[in-house]
Design an enzyme around this catalytic site. Structure first.
Site, PDB file in Angstrom:
ATOM      1  N   PHE A   9       0.963  34.475   1.696  1.00 33.06           N
ATOM      2  CA  PHE A   9      -0.165  35.287   2.151  1.00 33.06           C
ATOM      3  C   PHE A   9      -1.425  35.140   1.305  1.00 33.06           C
ATOM      4  O   PHE A   9      -2.194  36.089   1.158  1.00 33.06           O
ATOM      5  CB  PHE A   9       0.239  36.768   2.216  1.00 33.06           C
ATOM      6  N   CYS A  10      -1.670  33.956   0.757  1.00 37.92           N
ATOM      7  CA  CYS A  10      -2.842  33.732  -0.097  1.00 37.92           C
ATOM      8  C   CYS A  10      -2.922  34.787  -1.202  1.00 37.92           C
ATOM      9  O   CYS A  10      -4.009  35.230  -1.594  1.00 37.92           O
ATOM     10  CB  CYS A  10      -4.138  33.715   0.723  1.00 37.92           C
ATOM     11  N   ALA A  11      -1.759  35.179  -1.679  1.00 32.84           N
ATOM     12  CA  ALA A  11      -1.658  36.115  -2.804  1.00 32.84           C
ATOM     13  C   ALA A  11      -0.441  35.692  -3.615  1.00 32.84           C
ATOM     14  O   ALA A  11       0.467  36.480  -3.869  1.00 32.84           O
ATOM     15  CB  ALA A  11      -1.535  37.550  -2.310  1.00 32.84           C
TER      16      ALA A  11
END
Length: 453
Positions: A375-377
């Site tokens: 999740f781009c995290a």
């Protein structure tokens, strides 16, 4: 059921209409089903109101600023009125500027370019990459993931107390996690920042579609968000807040619209006098349709009433959380615990399943669209999952590096356009997949888990 109870029930089942609510998709097991879009945290569908407003304006589209023609003047008025609408929506202070950008990522990169020399930036490892990565040219202090809101405030206070008190400093923090949906203590973090002479920017990408955001009430210096998260997917974003750093910085993009005056110098070069308004960072032909769509979404959410929208979303959150809690194999990811307030974003893992495989089965067999991966995290998801690998399924995680293919999760997210049926179908689908397994075979193709033909 009493009349009052019936009215309350109807209010919980009357989402704001969005495009795509009647789209049907094929199932690998045969037949079609209405698509359940449960990936709002990535991009929310367009509100019907936004689409209708854009369609009504489209024949009158014209160049923005400086055009003498009627359509150019109309478009310029619409563009600048949208700026006022967004300022009102965010509770901007009289001296604040509203700068239109392309996205949250673009907004935070713009602010990063405007940092004063020697600025120190403080950011938690829990941030989305959009708010974690733009500060590479500054002195960055990355803070460990807190496990309570109170710990987040204490961690920031300790870090700020140790900084150089004479130089500029900026704190960047999310309003709601794009992984867990948990609300962060923004007001308290802002107070801590200001008590130590630092400024604060709020990444409101996941907050502004779900809760009212008031710059003055939260006492933050800037707010950044994207139109495509706010039911306005037409390529615009917002950076709103204090003007001084923005006015002192070189334009984010050099070009027409950002300049007030351009002259030739005797040495053959070019001298430029830049605007000190928001136009300084809005070079090029503005995306008037994108900006207008954001203003339209702001009006629609305000008119619908935040109390009603929040109450309905909490109903959906309860439906999902209570449903998943009844499935022992499912673990919901959380930093702050089960009782933490959150928006309609939840991530989870399922014992015995690779998350990419699970998400693929939800789509192919039930017509449910969710997100899987990191999740781009990446730092946050790795922290929440730990370093011990989960049991792998047939498919790998698309965002994971070699050796971390099992470190991925499933994310379900929803909002003002989500019917009750979609979240109820999701919970039932999770229960059936865990109990009975997938009814189809899957394989990895270009890093994604897809049904085997």
């Amino acid at each position: 059921m009493s009349l009052s109870t019936a009215a309350a029930d109807r209010s919980l089942r009357a989402p704001l209409p969005v495009l795509g609510r009647d789209v049907t998709v094929p199932l690998v097991t045969g037949g079609e089903v209405a698509y359940a879009a449960l990936d709002y945290a990535a991009s929310a569908p367009a509100l019907q109101r936004v689409w209708d407003d854009v369609a009504a304006y489209a024949p009158y589209y014209g160049s923005v600023h400086r055009g003498a023609g009627y359509l150019s003047q109309l478009s310029t008025d619409l563009f600048e009125n949208a700026r006022g609408t967004v300022a009102e929506f965010l509770g901007c202070r009289p001296a604040d500027q509203v700068v239109f950008t392309r996205s949250t990522t673009d907004s935070l990169n713009l602010l990063a370019r405007a940092l004063p020399a020697g600025c120190q930036v403080f950011v938690f490892e829990t941030e989305h990459h959009a708010s974690l990565l733009p500060w590479q040219d500054a002195r960055v202090t990355c803070l460990d993931a807190p496990r309570t809101p109170q710990q987040a405030v204490r961690t920031l206070e300790r870090a700020l107390a140790d900084r150089d008190p004479h130089g500029p400093a900026l704190v960047c923090v999310t309003g709601a996690s794009n992984v867990t949906g948990e609300l962060w203590p923004v007001r308290e973090l802002a107070a801590a920042a200001h008590a130590h002479g630092a400024r604060i920017v709020l990444d409101a990408a996941q907050l502004v579609p779900h809760h009212p955001v008031d710059i003055g009430d939260l006492d933050v210096d800037w707010v950044a968000f994207s139109g495509h998260k706010l039911y306005a997917p037409f390529g615009s974003g917002v950076l709103a807040g204090r003007a001084d750093w923005l006015q002192a910085a070189e334009p984010y993009l050099a070009g027409g619209g950002a300049s007030r005056k351009v002259t030739r110098r005797q040495d053959g070069g070019v001298a430029v006098e830049w605007h000190d308004s928001a136009a300084r960072h809005e070079a090029g032909s503005p995306n008037v349709i994108g900006v207008y769509s954001i203003a339209s979404a702001c009006k629609a959410l305000t008119e619908a009433g935040w109390d009603t929208l929040v109450a309905r979303e909490e109903h959906l959150i309860r439906t999902v959380r209570e449903g998943l809690a009844g499935i022992p194999e499912v673990r919901i990811l959380s930093l702050f615990g089960d009782d933490a307030p959150r928006v309609g974003v939840l991530s989870f893992v399922v014992d015995g399943w690779n998350s990419s495989h699970f998400a693929a089965a939800l789509s192919a067999e039930y017509g449910i669209g969710v997100r899987d991966g990191l999740f781009c995290a990446h730092p946050l998801v790795r922290t929440l999952l730990g370093t011990d690998p989960q049991a792998q399924g047939e498919c790998g995680a698309p965002e994971a590096a070699p050796g971390e293919r099992s470190l991925n999760a499933v994310r379900v997210s929803f909002g003002a356009g989500t019917p009750d049926e979609h979240v109820e179908r999701f919970v039932n689908a999770v229960r059936e997949l865990v109990r009975d397994g997938a009814r189809w075979q899957y394989r990895t193709e270009d890093g994604r888990c897809v049904p085997a033909v």
